[in-house]
Design a protein around this motif. Sequence first.
Motif, PDB file in Angstrom:
ATOM      1  N   ARG A 129       5.661  10.247  -8.495  1.00 26.68           N
ATOM      2  CA  ARG A 129       4.719   9.818  -9.521  1.00 26.68           C
ATOM      3  C   ARG A 129       3.296  10.282  -9.218  1.00 26.68           C
ATOM      4  N   THR A 130       2.937  10.259  -7.925  1.00 30.67           N
ATOM      5  CA  THR A 130       1.562  10.609  -7.564  1.00 30.67           C
ATOM      6  C   THR A 130       1.367  12.103  -7.354  1.00 30.67           C
TER       7      THR A 130
ATOM      8  N   HIS B 119      -5.572  -6.868  -8.583  1.00 39.72           N
ATOM      9  CA  HIS B 119      -5.014  -5.586  -8.136  1.00 39.72           C
ATOM     10  C   HIS B 119      -4.294  -5.693  -6.793  1.00 39.72           C
TER      11      HIS B 119
ATOM     12  N   LEU C 186       7.633   6.980  -5.684  1.00 38.77           N
ATOM     13  CA  LEU C 186       6.179   6.881  -5.738  1.00 38.77           C
ATOM     14  C   LEU C 186       5.522   8.216  -5.429  1.00 38.77           C
TER      15      LEU C 186
ATOM     16  N   MET D  35      -0.232  -0.067  -3.895  1.00 39.47           N
ATOM     17  CA  MET D  35       0.804   0.114  -4.901  1.00 39.47           C
ATOM     18  C   MET D  35       1.347  -1.258  -5.316  1.00 39.47           C
ATOM     19  N   ARG D  36       1.509  -1.441  -6.623  1.00 41.61           N
ATOM     20  CA  ARG D  36       1.991  -2.716  -7.157  1.00 41.61           C
ATOM     21  C   ARG D  36       3.406  -2.537  -7.694  1.00 41.61           C
TER      22      ARG D  36
ATOM     23  N   GLU E 151       0.758  -2.610 -15.406  1.00 43.36           N
ATOM     24  CA  GLU E 151       0.039  -2.780 -14.139  1.00 43.36           C
ATOM     25  C   GLU E 151       0.825  -2.293 -12.925  1.00 43.36           C
ATOM     26  N   TYR E 152       2.049  -1.803 -13.130  1.00 40.87           N
ATOM     27  CA  TYR E 152       2.928  -1.532 -11.994  1.00 40.87           C
ATOM     28  C   TYR E 152       3.106  -0.040 -11.729  1.00 40.87           C
ATOM     29  N   ASP E 153       3.298   0.270 -10.441  1.00 39.34           N
ATOM     30  CA  ASP E 153       3.554   1.644 -10.025  1.00 39.34           C
ATOM     31  C   ASP E 153       5.046   1.934  -9.963  1.00 39.34           C
ATOM     32  N   LEU E 154       5.865   0.879  -9.865  1.00 36.24           N
ATOM     33  CA  LEU E 154       7.314   1.045  -9.821  1.00 36.24           C
ATOM     34  C   LEU E 154       7.980  -0.289 -10.137  1.00 36.24           C
TER      35      LEU E 154
ATOM     36  N   THR F 156     -11.504   3.784  -5.430  1.00 31.85           N
ATOM     37  CA  THR F 156     -11.090   4.341  -6.717  1.00 31.85           C
ATOM     38  C   THR F 156     -12.159   4.099  -7.779  1.00 31.85           C
TER      39      THR F 156
ATOM     40  N   THR G 179       6.617   4.162 -16.289  1.00 30.09           N
ATOM     41  CA  THR G 179       6.668   3.643 -14.924  1.00 30.09           C
ATOM     42  C   THR G 179       8.043   3.912 -14.312  1.00 30.09           C
TER      43      THR G 179
END
Length: 225
Positions: free
Chosen positions: A119-120, A177, A116, A1-2, A44-47, A163, A73
């Motif tokens: 989100r997933t 990444h 997170l 996670m980024r 590019e970010y997950d949070l 992935t 995001t």
Amino acid sequence: MRLLIVEDEKRLANSLAKGLVAEGFVVDVAYDGLTGLDRALSGEYDLILLDIMLPGRNGYRVCADLRAAGDETPVLMLTAKDGEYDEAEGLDTGADDYLTKPFSYVVLLARIRALLRRRTRGAAPVIELGDLRVEPAAHRVFRGSDEIELTAKEYAVLEHLATNAGQVVSKTQILDHVWDAAYDGDPNIIEVYVSALRRKLDAPFGRKAITTVRGSGYRLARDGG
């Protein structure tokens, strides 16, 4: 996670980044609103951890601009301000959660993980490649019934390869990444982590999951090797 931290208090921002990296996250930091918005719009970010009182552009405007651009995001707002009005304003601009300084790092981490998970939710929780199983939500890896212990960075490299199973992934793609934007070291560090993964995933089981594509990068077999 980024994760992206947008916080002008450099000491706090760097302390948070160090702690979150230790938890296995990839973290980038911006110290003003304009830089934060520019990085956030990269997608590019997950949070995003977003302070409200920022130079250049405050957190309310950054969040509103993100949402206006169609970027969904998750945003966790951080501020020294308190009061119902401030919280309502932050949430009205599109923030997903709100945390008032000073806050407990344990609480911050719990809020991050909750956002997170939200989100997933609905995404495939497990990547299965033959008898190789990668569980992103739990950060766990198995060969059949055997669990394989990986470091945070080893896991992040494997997850990116998994992935994109069957495809060639370059060293540059893995660096982008898995390492933060400030990393300027030798890209050949990827070889160290791939070698470690081969020792743990392949050698004990007589497999060959990760192959080197000379001059291009690495490929993880769709059948797990």
